[in-house]
Scaffold this active site. Sequence first.
Site, short mmCIF file in Angstrom:
data_model
loop_
_atom_site.label_atom_id
_atom_site.label_comp_id
_atom_site.label_asym_id
_atom_site.label_seq_id
_atom_site.Cartn_x
_atom_site.Cartn_y
_atom_site.Cartn_z
N HIS A 493 82.01 22.64 101.37
CA HIS A 493 82.72 23.91 101.57
C HIS A 493 83.85 23.73 102.59
CE1 HIS A 493 82.83 28.42 101.94
NE2 HIS A 493 83.37 28.10 103.10
N GLU A 494 83.51 23.18 103.75
CA GLU A 494 84.53 23.02 104.79
C GLU A 494 85.59 22.00 104.38
OE1 GLU A 494 84.64 25.23 106.90
OE2 GLU A 494 82.59 25.99 106.74
N HIS A 497 88.24 23.78 102.38
CA HIS A 497 89.24 24.41 103.26
C HIS A 497 90.23 23.36 103.77
CE1 HIS A 497 87.74 28.46 103.48
NE2 HIS A 497 86.60 28.14 104.06
N HIS A 500 92.76 22.31 101.26
CA HIS A 500 93.74 23.39 101.08
C HIS A 500 94.84 23.29 102.14
CE1 HIS A 500 94.20 28.02 100.19
NE2 HIS A 500 95.18 27.31 99.69
#
Length: 704
Positions: A493-494, A497, A500
Amino acid sequence: MAQPFLTQDFHIRWSTLDTASIQADIQTALDGAEGNINRLVDQDRGKMSFDTVVLALDESTRALNEAWGLVQHLDALCNSPALREAHNAMLPLVSSFFAKIPLNEHLWDLLETYSKTEEARDLPPIRKRALKETMESFIQAGANLPPEKKTRLEELESELSQATQKYSENVLDSTNKWELIISDVERLKGMPASAIEAARAEAVAKGLGTPEEPYYRITLKAPSMIPVMEYAEDESLRKAVWEGSASIGRGGDHDNTELIWKILRLRHEKAQLMGKSNFADHVLQQRMAKSGQGALNFIENLHAKVKGGFDRETIQLQEYRADAVGQAADLLQPWEVGFWAEKQRKAEYDFDEEELRPYFPLDRVLGGMFRLAEMVFDLRIVGRDVVHYPAGETGPASTQPGELGPVEVWHPDVKFYEVRNEKGVHIGSFFADWHPRDSKRGGAWMNYLKGGVPPSGDRDRRLHLGLICGNMTPPVDGKPALLTHDEVCTVFHEFGHLLHQLLGNVEIPSLNGVNVYWDFVELPSQIMENFCWERESLDLFARHHETGEPIPARLLKKVLAAKNYRSASDIMRQLSFGKLDLELHMHHATEEGADLDQLSRQLLKPYLMPLKTETPSMARRFGHLFSSPVGYAAGYYSYKWAEVLDADAFTRFQNEGVLNPKVGREFRDKVLSKGNSEDPAKLFRDFMGRDPDPMALLIRAALT
């Protein structure tokens, strides 16, 4: 180094960042930023251009952002009394400075004047969007307010920054204050051997126990607490840990109750100053949901769809416990839910989460994740040697990008990596800090210390510098850190980010990377979690730490069968957080002094499992909402909003190939690299060829 926090070095010399320099350095950065703004305002109106107005505004505070970012970073990861004092001394000044920028009538006049020029009318689409978003953010921050309201707004921003910082400190301090020292290992019966060993290592680290007579230390940090709540057969132990967790931010010197009401009141007043009826309407005007009611409708519609499944799961768990103990079905205690849910999962699917742990050594998970990024997104991620200097020691001048030698880090556990694109071009770097410490705040997060931009005209590429942090299961006695599957999902998940941010390829800094609408920002992170459930991608990183074998087919079959175990309850938990957030900010922000626990229970009754012992409101430790002036306040719904997007978007990988580089490259080019250069709804359509399917999440959770 005379002004260490003002460093322009890409590879930061962490050993030089002494707390004694914070106040002087940040004051210098404030003075510099103020001078930049003044020069911006004083420019010749006849010669102004996009570069001298919009880009210059972005650039005017970059040095201050980077310097203050270092202070905030250390506050989150290396907290100490001296650092906290220096940080809190400068916090009101920094908050006030940023609050004043959109309230500067000369600066707003400059923007308005430029927006009416012929050049502004003929700007290319990305530059036009940058101007529009800048002006809208100024209006949202009060640019159109009369002078007396602007003055009050500045005061509100300063008060909010101090109140939310105190809230955050109370959570950290009350978490660290609680511990349970156990001398009788029998009390830990039922817990995994890895958790027992970690508890022993925790005690040793505090100088407790001996090899002959070991002690065991339980804390409220997730890797310590969760195994107790899910596996410990000693109910009194589970109850004690639950009571400890319920004490975070509640009672005594670290009580957050009054701070919550103060923060809500300040936010509400801020929204009313802006002409909005509540804080949710104020912050969501530049989000996909558009308004508080739009977000609340989303939460309540999804609630209606999963309520039946949630009620069934609640009854099934109550009946399972009743059969197991030979009693009539009854309400559970809050410290029983995790324990009996884990037992029920094991009984129904012959699957214990701990069976997976040997297949997730952290280093291999990271290596496989980086390999996946290479195969799917056409990236190269390379680790660099690192060096850490103990407190009081200052290292030599740090190497810089392109130079050989180790990169300095802030703690011995921290790693450093470089990211290159398919042409071998270095586009950014990042730190990774994965294990809990007393000086480190809880949870997991991604952030960046330097925002990059691609080369443009005569401007060279500016590299991104990011970081990902967590509080994962630590290594014990030289053995590798073995993660739970949940922790692996959090790592991915991290990393989503981070991708991105690092893949942001927009020439305008304010539109680049993760500077997107908040209810879109979770799409890249949540789409990455899907790779933790697919055989093809799992085989890249899920390998036994001793044998190197992949997860056996029989075990993976059980994992996938159990994937949607209590899925309605999991969704309902997130919806309850979003509901509480929106209700507090929309309908109850001015009820200062009301009974917070009673109100929370009343608002969330249809969202919570009925329990024998009423639980205190989690608002007192809800850092997402209350540990910064805005953060996820009135925006927690965005996790579920983006989950609808990610569940739908990942169907392309499932249909065209989980590791399909064509699909991955499209996601990189059409979403990850685009930042906020176009409307997020359009970015989704560009990738999927259509609007999102709202049923995708329920289909994935097997709730249709």
